[in-house]
Write a protein that holds these residues in place. Structure first.
Motif, short mmCIF file in Angstrom:
data_model
loop_
_atom_site.label_atom_id
_atom_site.label_comp_id
_atom_site.label_asym_id
_atom_site.label_seq_id
_atom_site.Cartn_x
_atom_site.Cartn_y
_atom_site.Cartn_z
N LEU A 187 75.71 28.12 44.91
CA LEU A 187 75.72 29.52 45.35
C LEU A 187 76.79 30.34 44.64
O LEU A 187 77.92 29.88 44.48
CB LEU A 187 75.99 29.60 46.86
CG LEU A 187 75.09 28.79 47.78
CD1 LEU A 187 75.57 28.92 49.22
CD2 LEU A 187 73.64 29.22 47.65
N LEU A 188 76.41 31.53 44.25
CA LEU A 188 77.35 32.54 43.78
C LEU A 188 77.48 33.54 44.93
O LEU A 188 76.48 34.12 45.35
CB LEU A 188 76.82 33.24 42.53
CG LEU A 188 77.59 34.47 42.04
CD1 LEU A 188 79.03 34.11 41.68
CD2 LEU A 188 76.88 35.10 40.86
N VAL A 189 78.69 33.69 45.47
CA VAL A 189 78.92 34.51 46.65
C VAL A 189 79.92 35.61 46.31
O VAL A 189 81.00 35.33 45.78
CB VAL A 189 79.46 33.65 47.82
CG1 VAL A 189 79.68 34.50 49.06
CG2 VAL A 189 78.51 32.49 48.12
N GLY A 190 79.56 36.83 46.63
CA GLY A 190 80.47 37.96 46.50
C GLY A 190 80.90 38.41 47.88
O GLY A 190 80.06 38.64 48.75
N PHE A 191 82.22 38.52 48.10
CA PHE A 191 82.73 38.94 49.40
C PHE A 191 84.01 39.73 49.19
O PHE A 191 84.95 39.23 48.54
CB PHE A 191 83.00 37.72 50.29
CG PHE A 191 83.40 38.05 51.69
CD1 PHE A 191 82.52 38.69 52.56
CD2 PHE A 191 84.66 37.73 52.15
CE1 PHE A 191 82.90 38.99 53.86
CE2 PHE A 191 85.04 38.02 53.45
CZ PHE A 191 84.15 38.65 54.31
N VAL A 197 85.30 39.96 45.63
CA VAL A 197 85.75 38.73 44.96
C VAL A 197 84.54 37.81 44.87
O VAL A 197 83.74 37.72 45.80
CB VAL A 197 86.90 38.04 45.73
CG1 VAL A 197 87.30 36.74 45.07
CG2 VAL A 197 88.09 38.98 45.85
N ASN A 198 84.40 37.11 43.75
CA ASN A 198 83.28 36.18 43.55
C ASN A 198 83.74 34.75 43.76
O ASN A 198 84.85 34.38 43.37
CB ASN A 198 82.71 36.33 42.14
CG ASN A 198 82.13 37.71 41.93
OD1 ASN A 198 81.42 38.23 42.77
ND2 ASN A 198 82.44 38.31 40.80
N TYR A 199 82.87 33.96 44.38
CA TYR A 199 83.15 32.56 44.67
C TYR A 199 81.94 31.73 44.25
O TYR A 199 80.80 32.17 44.40
CB TYR A 199 83.36 32.34 46.18
CG TYR A 199 84.46 33.17 46.77
CD1 TYR A 199 85.75 32.68 46.89
CD2 TYR A 199 84.21 34.47 47.21
CE1 TYR A 199 86.76 33.46 47.43
CE2 TYR A 199 85.22 35.25 47.75
CZ TYR A 199 86.48 34.74 47.86
OH TYR A 199 87.48 35.51 48.39
N GLY A 219 87.77 29.84 38.14
CA GLY A 219 87.60 30.83 39.21
C GLY A 219 87.62 30.20 40.60
O GLY A 219 87.87 29.00 40.76
N GLN A 220 87.33 31.03 41.59
CA GLN A 220 87.29 30.59 42.99
C GLN A 220 86.08 29.68 43.18
O GLN A 220 84.96 30.03 42.79
CB GLN A 220 87.16 31.81 43.91
CG GLN A 220 88.27 32.81 43.79
CD GLN A 220 89.57 32.29 44.37
OE1 GLN A 220 89.59 31.51 45.31
NE2 GLN A 220 90.67 32.74 43.81
N LYS A 221 86.30 28.54 43.80
CA LYS A 221 85.20 27.59 44.03
C LYS A 221 85.52 26.71 45.22
O LYS A 221 86.68 26.59 45.62
CB LYS A 221 84.96 26.73 42.80
CG LYS A 221 86.17 25.88 42.44
CD LYS A 221 86.02 25.26 41.09
CE LYS A 221 87.25 24.52 40.65
NZ LYS A 221 88.36 25.34 40.20
#
Length: 91
Positions: A39-43, A46-48, A72-74
């Motif tokens: 999953l690519l999540v934007g919140f 910020v992207n995770y 990056g954030q993971k």
């Protein structure tokens, strides 16, 4: 929304995690690239990247390499709470 480049096997806990993430206002794209997170999540702008695993699931060797390489954030989510913690929606 999803980006399917190959047929990907989805974990049964992925749909409830996506629904819960969207419920707190996140945008979610399912990814289907070998060795890359699910999953690519934007919140909150910020992207995770989140890898969804079952209770005892482990990263594949390709995923392990990706996690070491990606700067990056993971994170790995086994539950909705895990996913919400990754994006900072809960403590």
């Amino acid at each position: 929304m999803s980006i399917h480049r190959t047929a990907a096997k989805r974990d049964s806990n992925e749909r409830p995690i996506i629904t819960g993430l969207e419920g707190v206002g996140a945008t979610v794209v399912q990814l289907s690239v070998k060795g890359v997170c699910d999953l690519l999540v934007g919140f909150r702008e910020v992207n995770y990247l989140i890898e969804v695993k079952q209770d005892k699931g482990k990263l594949t060797p390709d995923q392990d390499t990706f996690f070491e390489w990606w700067q990056g954030q993971k994170g790995i989510a086994r539950t909705l709470d895990d996913a919400l913690r990754i994006i900072g929606a809960i403590d």
